[in-house]
Design a protein around this motif. Structure first.
Motif, PDB file in Angstrom:
ATOM      1  N   VAL A 191     -12.572 -31.722 -62.586  1.00  0.00           N
ATOM      2  CA  VAL A 191     -12.501 -33.193 -62.648  1.00  0.00           C
ATOM      3  C   VAL A 191     -11.745 -33.729 -61.426  1.00  0.00           C
ATOM      4  O   VAL A 191     -12.182 -34.683 -60.770  1.00  0.00           O
ATOM      5  CB  VAL A 191     -11.834 -33.648 -63.960  1.00  0.00           C
ATOM      6  CG1 VAL A 191     -11.519 -35.134 -63.925  1.00  0.00           C
ATOM      7  CG2 VAL A 191     -12.736 -33.335 -65.133  1.00  0.00           C
ATOM      8  N   ILE A 192     -10.603 -33.116 -61.101  1.00  0.00           N
ATOM      9  CA  ILE A 192      -9.833 -33.547 -59.945  1.00  0.00           C
ATOM     10  C   ILE A 192     -10.631 -33.344 -58.669  1.00  0.00           C
ATOM     11  O   ILE A 192     -10.648 -34.195 -57.768  1.00  0.00           O
ATOM     12  CB  ILE A 192      -8.469 -32.791 -59.882  1.00  0.00           C
ATOM     13  CG1 ILE A 192      -7.600 -33.203 -61.063  1.00  0.00           C
ATOM     14  CG2 ILE A 192      -7.755 -33.045 -58.557  1.00  0.00           C
ATOM     15  CD1 ILE A 192      -6.363 -32.342 -61.253  1.00  0.00           C
ATOM     16  N   VAL A 194     -13.924 -33.324 -58.269  1.00  0.00           N
ATOM     17  CA  VAL A 194     -14.990 -34.326 -58.152  1.00  0.00           C
ATOM     18  C   VAL A 194     -14.394 -35.667 -57.730  1.00  0.00           C
ATOM     19  O   VAL A 194     -14.967 -36.382 -56.896  1.00  0.00           O
ATOM     20  CB  VAL A 194     -15.755 -34.452 -59.493  1.00  0.00           C
ATOM     21  CG1 VAL A 194     -16.660 -35.661 -59.481  1.00  0.00           C
ATOM     22  CG2 VAL A 194     -16.561 -33.199 -59.754  1.00  0.00           C
ATOM     23  N   TYR A 195     -13.232 -36.001 -58.273  1.00  0.00           N
ATOM     24  CA  TYR A 195     -12.581 -37.264 -57.914  1.00  0.00           C
ATOM     25  C   TYR A 195     -12.228 -37.299 -56.416  1.00  0.00           C
ATOM     26  O   TYR A 195     -12.375 -38.318 -55.749  1.00  0.00           O
ATOM     27  CB  TYR A 195     -11.324 -37.452 -58.759  1.00  0.00           C
ATOM     28  CG  TYR A 195     -10.547 -38.702 -58.429  1.00  0.00           C
ATOM     29  CD1 TYR A 195     -11.009 -39.965 -58.835  1.00  0.00           C
ATOM     30  CD2 TYR A 195      -9.370 -38.628 -57.685  1.00  0.00           C
ATOM     31  CE1 TYR A 195     -10.297 -41.105 -58.518  1.00  0.00           C
ATOM     32  CE2 TYR A 195      -8.660 -39.763 -57.368  1.00  0.00           C
ATOM     33  CZ  TYR A 195      -9.130 -41.010 -57.791  1.00  0.00           C
ATOM     34  OH  TYR A 195      -8.430 -42.154 -57.464  1.00  0.00           O
ATOM     35  N   LEU A 196     -11.792 -36.145 -55.895  1.00  0.00           N
ATOM     36  CA  LEU A 196     -11.402 -36.080 -54.492  1.00  0.00           C
ATOM     37  C   LEU A 196     -12.586 -35.847 -53.557  1.00  0.00           C
ATOM     38  O   LEU A 196     -12.430 -35.846 -52.339  1.00  0.00           O
ATOM     39  CB  LEU A 196     -10.358 -34.962 -54.287  1.00  0.00           C
ATOM     40  CG  LEU A 196      -9.020 -35.174 -54.991  1.00  0.00           C
ATOM     41  CD1 LEU A 196      -8.131 -33.953 -54.828  1.00  0.00           C
ATOM     42  CD2 LEU A 196      -8.315 -36.423 -54.466  1.00  0.00           C
ATOM     43  N   GLY A 197     -13.769 -35.594 -54.134  1.00  0.00           N
ATOM     44  CA  GLY A 197     -14.959 -35.400 -53.325  1.00  0.00           C
ATOM     45  C   GLY A 197     -15.199 -33.952 -52.946  1.00  0.00           C
ATOM     46  O   GLY A 197     -15.952 -33.668 -52.047  1.00  0.00           O
TER      47      GLY A 197
END
Length: 197
Positions: A191-192, A194-197
Motif C-alpha cells: 500500500v505504501i 503504491v502511494y509513493l509510486g
C-alpha cells in the motif's frame, strides 16, 4: 496402512490357528515408527512439491481471469495423492514389513526426500521471479539521459528485486517471525509502495 493391515491379518491368522502370534504392541510400535519417515516422504512430495507446483499453475491461470485455475489446483494436487495412497496401501499390504527393510537397504527414502526437496525449491524460485510484481520508481540523471533504477537492476539480473525480497522473508522466517506478520507487513509495504509510486 497396508503394512499395518498385513501385520494385523498375520496376527489374526496365528491366533485362530492357536500358534504364536505377533505381539499387539509390536504392531502399535510399527504404526508409530512409520509415522516419522513416511510422513516426511509424503510431506516432501505433496506439500512442498506437488502443492506448490499446482498453486503456481492455478494462481497464474486465475490471475489471467481463467476460472479453471482453482479446479486445476484441486486436480493436480488431489489426483496423484489419491492414486499414490491407494497404490501405497496395496503395495504395503503385499510386501508387509519387508518393504521397510528393502527401502532402508537401498537408500531410496533418502533419495526420494532429497529429490522432492530440490524440485520444490526450484518451483519456489521460479515462482519468485514470475509472480513478484514490483518496480522501483527511482530515477537518476536529467533531461533525455534519465535512467530508471529498475532498468539497471533488470539489466544486471531480471527478477533481482523479487529474489532480494524472498531472501528477506527467508531470513525473517529463520528468526521465527510468524508468517501472518509477514503477510500483513507485505500488504502494508504494498500500500505504501503504491502511494509513493
Amino acid at each position: 496402512s497396508g503394512i499395518t493391515v498385513s501385520l494385523e491379518e498375520e496376527r489374526a491368522k496365528a491366533l485362530n490357528a492357536g500358534e504364536d502370534a505377533i505381539d499387539a504392541s509390536m504392531i502399535q510400535n510399527t504404526k508409530i515408527g512409520l509415522m516419522g519417515p513416511l510422513s516426511g516422504v509424503g510431506d516432501a512430495i505433496f506439500l512442498t512439491t506437488i502443492r506448490v507446483v499446482a498453486a503456481g499453475i492455478a494462481v497464474s491461470m486465475a490471475a489471467e481471469g481463467n476460472p479453471l485455475g482453482p479446479i486445476l489446483f484441486l486436480l493436480i494436487f488431489n489426483v496423484p495423492q489419491y492414486i499414490l495412497r491407494v497404490w501405497g496401501i496395496v503395495k504395503g499390504y503385499e510386501l508387509g514389513v519387508g518393504l521397510l527393510d528393502a527401502a532402508s537397504e537401498s537408500g531410496i527414502m533418502d533419495k526420494l526426500i532429497k529429490g522432492a526437496g530440490i524440485v520444490g525449491m526450484m518451483v519456489v524460485g521460479s515462482m519468485t521471479c514470475s509472480m513478484f510484481w514490483a518496480t522501483l520508481a527511482v530515477s537518476f540523471g536529467s533531461g533525455e539521459e534519465v535512467t530508471m533504477l529498475q532498468d539497471v537492476l533488470d539489466g544486471i539480473m531480471p527478477g533481482m528485486l523479487g529474489l532480494g525480497c524472498m531472501g528477506i522473508y527467508y531470513w525473517l522466517l529463520g528468526k521465527k517471525i510468524h508468517p501472518s506478520f509477514l503477510i500483513l507487513g507485505t500488504m502494508l509495504v504494498g500500500v505504501i509502495g503504491v502511494y509513493l509510486g
